[in-house]
Design an enzyme around this catalytic site. Structure first.
Site, PDB file in Angstrom:
ATOM      1  N   ASP A  87      54.151  62.404 -40.535  1.00  0.00           N
ATOM      2  CA  ASP A  87      55.442  63.076 -40.397  1.00  0.00           C
ATOM      3  C   ASP A  87      55.854  63.647 -41.751  1.00  0.00           C
ATOM      4  OD1 ASP A  87      57.920  63.960 -39.623  1.00  0.00           O
ATOM      5  OD2 ASP A  87      58.764  61.982 -39.248  1.00  0.00           O
ATOM      6  N   THR A  88      56.403  62.815 -42.620  1.00  0.00           N
ATOM      7  CA  THR A  88      56.804  63.267 -43.954  1.00  0.00           C
ATOM      8  C   THR A  88      55.703  63.056 -44.986  1.00  0.00           C
ATOM      9  OG1 THR A  88      57.707  61.119 -44.592  1.00  0.00           O
ATOM     10  CG2 THR A  88      59.199  62.644 -43.451  1.00  0.00           C
ATOM     11  N   TRP A 140      59.803  64.917 -31.600  1.00  0.00           N
ATOM     12  CA  TRP A 140      59.824  63.456 -31.608  1.00  0.00           C
ATOM     13  C   TRP A 140      58.732  62.980 -30.652  1.00  0.00           C
ATOM     14  CZ3 TRP A 140      62.812  60.231 -34.607  1.00  0.00           C
ATOM     15  CH2 TRP A 140      62.676  58.864 -34.335  1.00  0.00           C
ATOM     16  N   ASP A 153      46.580  55.885 -38.989  1.00  0.00           N
ATOM     17  CA  ASP A 153      47.961  55.801 -38.513  1.00  0.00           C
ATOM     18  C   ASP A 153      48.131  56.744 -37.335  1.00  0.00           C
ATOM     19  OD1 ASP A 153      50.478  54.735 -38.468  1.00  0.00           O
ATOM     20  OD2 ASP A 153      51.172  55.683 -40.313  1.00  0.00           O
TER      21      ASP A 153
END
Length: 202
Positions: free
Chosen positions: A111-112, A180, A107
């Site tokens: 992030d989380t 971001w 991927d």
């Protein structure tokens, strides 16, 4: 104020190239599983590099679709970022190829960690279902031979909302702050995107 970081195709290619020798040496995958859509480009680049780095010239890519932040038909705004939605998955024939192989999930960003946790746990469930089709005396050896690993281009340095078992090999091209990330495949004007790349901006 959220900071943005623009990264180019070349940036991503070079991070994958830097990571590939270690992945080849310590994991040497038999199959790449790209999480769409951010995992498609990294998986394609990694396949080329791994084919050069290893003797596996027939390395293939399969794709799964998982959405955490993107709108999907039938979901509400409130669910964005909360629930992983499966939009595409491996078919029964493809699932057979997981058994007894080293499978690397690819991927673009961790992030989380919710999406990666979901991918690993659901693919492991598929393996367990598939093992039921084998004679009982073969299952333990096949289970032991079946491996999953994870590669992400960027790992965000932030608290995670889910975890991956420590037995799962984990590779990342680079660690970044909680910014971001603006990826080139999301750009509508690639020249403008590249001109902004390499420097954080609000």
């Amino acid at each position: 104020m959220v900071q943005h970081l623009w990264v180019t195709y070349n940036d991503i290619h070079n991070l994958i190239r830097k990571s590939t020798p270690e992945i080849a040496r310590s994991f040497n995958p038999d199959l790449l599983i790209a999480i769409g859509g951010g995992g498609f480009f990294p998986a394609r680049v990694m396949r080329t590099l791994l084919r050069e780095e290893t003797t596996n010239k027939t390395l293939q890519i399969q794709a799964i679709g998982l959405s955490l932040y993107e709108p999907v038909t039938g979901t509400t705004v409130e669910k964005l970022g909360e629930e992983v939605i499966r939009t595409q998955w491996l078919g029964p024939e493809t699932q057979k190829f997981l058994v007894g192989r080293r499978n690397l999930i690819v991927d673009e960003v961790d992030d989380t960690r919710k999406t990666l946790h979901y991918a690993v746990s659901e693919l492991q469930k598929d393996v367990e279902k598939e093992l039921l089709s084998y004679p009982e005396d073969q299952r333990a050896a096949l289970r032991e031979a079946t491996k999953f690993g994870v590669f992400v281009v960027h790992n965000k340095k932030k608290p995670k909302l889910a975890e991956i078992d420590s037995s799962i090999p984990y590779f990342s091209g680079a660690e970044v702050d909680d910014v971001w990330l603006e990826y080139p495949w999301e750009a509508t004007n690639i020249e403008e995107h590249d001109a902004r790349a390499g420097r954080p901006a609000n």
